[in-house]
Write an enzyme that holds these catalytic residues in place. Sequence first.
Site, short mmCIF file in Angstrom:
data_model
loop_
_atom_site.label_atom_id
_atom_site.label_comp_id
_atom_site.label_asym_id
_atom_site.label_seq_id
_atom_site.Cartn_x
_atom_site.Cartn_y
_atom_site.Cartn_z
N ILE A 107 0.86 -1.18 0.00
CA ILE A 107 0.00 0.00 0.00
C ILE A 107 0.89 1.23 0.00
CG2 ILE A 107 -0.21 -0.11 2.53
CD1 ILE A 107 -2.98 1.25 2.19
N ILE A 138 5.11 -1.09 2.57
CA ILE A 138 4.70 0.28 2.35
C ILE A 138 5.43 0.82 1.12
CG2 ILE A 138 4.44 2.56 3.35
CD1 ILE A 138 2.97 0.29 4.86
N LYS A 139 4.67 1.33 0.16
CA LYS A 139 5.26 1.85 -1.07
C LYS A 139 5.72 3.29 -0.87
CE LYS A 139 3.59 0.42 -5.11
NZ LYS A 139 2.64 0.14 -6.21
N VAL A 140 6.98 3.52 -1.18
CA VAL A 140 7.59 4.84 -1.07
C VAL A 140 8.22 5.17 -2.42
CG1 VAL A 140 9.40 6.20 0.06
CG2 VAL A 140 8.06 4.56 1.40
#
Length: 366
Positions: A107, A138-140
């Site tokens: 996400i 976690i998408k960064v």
Amino acid sequence: MATSIHALNELGQSIWYDNIRRGLLDSGELARLIEAGVSGVTSNPTIFEKAIGGSNDYDAAITELVRRGLDAQAIYDQLTLEDIGRGADLLRPVYDRTNGEDGYISIEVPPTLAADTPATVAEARRIFGTLNRPNVMIKVPATPEGIPAIRTLIADGVNVNVTLIFSLKTYDDVITAYWEGLEDRLQRGLPVDRVASVASFFVSRVDTLVDKLIDERGLDPALRGKAAVANAKLAYELFQRRSAEPRWAALAAKGARVQRPLWASTSTKNPAYPPLLYVDTLIGPHTVNTLPPQTVEAVLQSVKVARTVDADLDRAHADLEALEAAGISMDWVTDQLMQQGVKAFEDSFASLMAGLEKKVAAVAAG
């Protein structure tokens, strides 16, 4: 039943599903895909915009949350975290079976934070902590501000899917940030064997822009459709070269996990190109290919199972050199694509929130 996805797994490649929506969860479709070999799920603001704004799947939930007094931002948070949590639970057996090598769902932090390192870190920590599942990533984005956030989050033990990578220079920085985060963690006396990351290298968008430039400038048509695969192959070559460094060997000896290259944006945008152009050519060990629904179905029917990602490297180098010689700067291309990617996700997020606010107002008005 064994499928072609299972055959790809034998060559070291995982197939992740680039889509999430409540209907997939409720209908059992995601469970079916996992049984067919899909071993991860990715999401992004555009996917959630289509899921929430483009379907009726969430209307009952939105109505209930409005009645509880939540605003649009809080409703978005509730809906997306519930979907991601349910997806993570479906994938948990894959995570357990592979000892944490696979079975992840991703996400993204809101794209409005792409230029804000502290806010990205804070939001990533909040989402990861709220979901409280070991198989969430976690998408960064790999923006200049995102790179230091990656190091901090990895050091904190947050799994990170680094997204919007287009250039080899940026990818090199991403690898280093991952290693630095692991080293920071070890210096704190913390284990590194359960921290996971993938580096999402975008593919088809490279051809889309480069082909446009070739046509606009009247360049040799034979140059079309070469840049994306060549760029990705050189990324894998970089991955192999960096993985052979003593610095990585020291981390691996402590139990660190490989940060796998993930091929993103791998559906063909040009109908003249084979549907699996960006799948058949990028198969190999320690890789992930995240595919939209139609491409997953095509893979199940007709993928050519063979190790290809590190084949014909001389040709890949030659193809990019030919583009540079023709006046197309890959540095310029990848810089433009990064800016466009961030903007596209910002636009999708804004559209999603506007649509949610309309639904909230409609429910509030009775």
